[in-house]
Design an enzyme around this catalytic site. Structure first.
Site, PDB file in Angstrom:
ATOM      1  N   TYR A 140       1.783   0.103  -2.762  1.00  0.00           N
ATOM      2  CA  TYR A 140       2.423   1.205  -2.032  1.00  0.00           C
ATOM      3  C   TYR A 140       2.353   2.431  -2.935  1.00  0.00           C
ATOM      4  O   TYR A 140       3.102   2.551  -3.904  1.00  0.00           O
ATOM      5  CB  TYR A 140       3.867   0.810  -1.725  1.00  0.00           C
ATOM      6  CG  TYR A 140       4.635   1.716  -0.788  1.00  0.00           C
ATOM      7  CD1 TYR A 140       4.065   2.825  -0.177  1.00  0.00           C
ATOM      8  CD2 TYR A 140       5.974   1.430  -0.501  1.00  0.00           C
ATOM      9  CE1 TYR A 140       4.793   3.623   0.684  1.00  0.00           C
ATOM     10  CE2 TYR A 140       6.711   2.219   0.360  1.00  0.00           C
ATOM     11  CZ  TYR A 140       6.117   3.315   0.951  1.00  0.00           C
ATOM     12  OH  TYR A 140       6.846   4.112   1.803  1.00  0.00           O
ATOM     13  N   LYS A 168      -0.933   0.713   1.001  1.00  0.00           N
ATOM     14  CA  LYS A 168      -0.307   1.673   1.900  1.00  0.00           C
ATOM     15  C   LYS A 168      -0.446   3.029   1.224  1.00  0.00           C
ATOM     16  O   LYS A 168       0.167   3.299   0.189  1.00  0.00           O
ATOM     17  CB  LYS A 168       1.169   1.344   2.159  1.00  0.00           C
ATOM     18  CG  LYS A 168       1.826   2.349   3.113  1.00  0.00           C
ATOM     19  CD  LYS A 168       3.297   2.049   3.361  1.00  0.00           C
ATOM     20  CE  LYS A 168       3.894   3.106   4.294  1.00  0.00           C
ATOM     21  NZ  LYS A 168       5.339   2.894   4.531  1.00  0.00           N
TER      22      LYS A 168
END
Length: 294
Positions: A140, A168
């Protein structure tokens, strides 16, 4: 350490980073069940629980596990990714080992917040936690929350780990996004909702999109059309969504999103401090924008 990559694990498609509903200060599990039932047959790839949109930082460890249990019971067979943040390596590793026993599709793992380590420290952080994980890891990259950028070279190094399979992407660096897509080892999932179209057109594999709590089937269709090369049709569906997406992030997420979901009768318009409800003016503007999408 496991030496083979999870080649059969596909994170492409649309993932919803599920909000956590509250009722007078407590997690509202009844509304959470209703939300999962609402989304599970909409064509999404799966759900992400206890991410930033889910206000995970305001939940205790016990509450996070209870949220996960409710979601997984309500949607058997639907892949679920669990967010896991922290800045103490030992505690985070212990937590990731527990989560690895629960049947998750993956762990969503950001850089440690507050510390702002060097890139070598980030490689150690992600490598040791991926070593400890029994399930795939989705990186992330969100420097505006963690205070540190994960540089392109660092990401390409981490892409060699057998359990680090996707990212992500909230890094805000178009060149880095393009390079990761070109490299091909990490499945690139757009994490900035306004960038979904451009990321997917370049070859991104999917999105983890808070805005997809709304008009979910439309989002799914947009991604499917892009992947099929039907860009004109995809853009015709995408363009009217942009004002709503912009509005949803004009105040801190998930306040604006919760305001609209509450107006639809899905949840109470409640957040945990220091997060606050959307302003009345924004809530009304979002309602008008939402009604324009047909």
């Amino acid at each position: 350490m496991q030496t083979t990559r999870h080649l059969n694990q596909d994170f492409s498609g649309l993932w919803i980073p599920l909000i956590t509903p509250f009722d007078h200060g407590n997690v509202d599990h009844a509304s959470l069940k209703h939300l999962v039932a609402h989304y599970r047959s909409s064509g999404i790839a799966g759900l992400v629980v206890c991410g930033s949109t889910g206000e995970a930082a305001a939940l205790s460890d016990e509450e996070q596990l209870a949220v996960l249990e409710t979601v997984m019971k309500e949607a058997p067979g639907l892949p679920v990714v669990m967010g896991l943040s922290g800045y103490h390596l030992g505690k985070t590793a212990a937590r990731i080992k527990v989560l690895g026993t629960l049947g998750l599709a993956a762990i969503l793992l950001p850089a440690p917040s507050y510390i702002r380590p060097a890139q070598a420290g980030l490689i150690e952080w992600f490598t040791q936690l991926a070593d400890a994980s029994a399930v795939p890891v989705i990186l992330y990259d969100i420097p505006y929350r963690t205070g540190v950028k994960i540089e392109q070279g660092t990401l390409l190094t981490l892409a060699g780990h057998p359990r680090i399979c996707a990212i992500k992407d909230c890094g805000g660096d178009a060149a880095k996004t393009k390079a990761l897509i070109a490299d091909g080892r990490l499945q690139v999932l757009c994490g900035e909702d306004a960038q979904i179209f451009s990321t997917l057109v370049q070859g991104g594999r999917g999105a983890i999109a808070a805005a997809a709590h709304l008009h979910t089937r439309r989002f799914v269709q947009i991604l499917q059309l892009i992947q099929a090369g039907e860009l004109a049709q995809a853009n015709a569906l995408w363009a009217p969504m942009q004002p709503l997406i912009e509005g949803l992030f004009s105040e801190p997420n998930p306040g604006p999103l919760k305001a609209l979901l509450a107006r639809q009768g899905l949840i109470r318009d409640e957040l945990r401090s220091p997060m606050t409800r959307a302003s009345a003016a924004l809530a009304e503007r979002l309602h008008r924008l939402d009604e324009l999408i047909v």
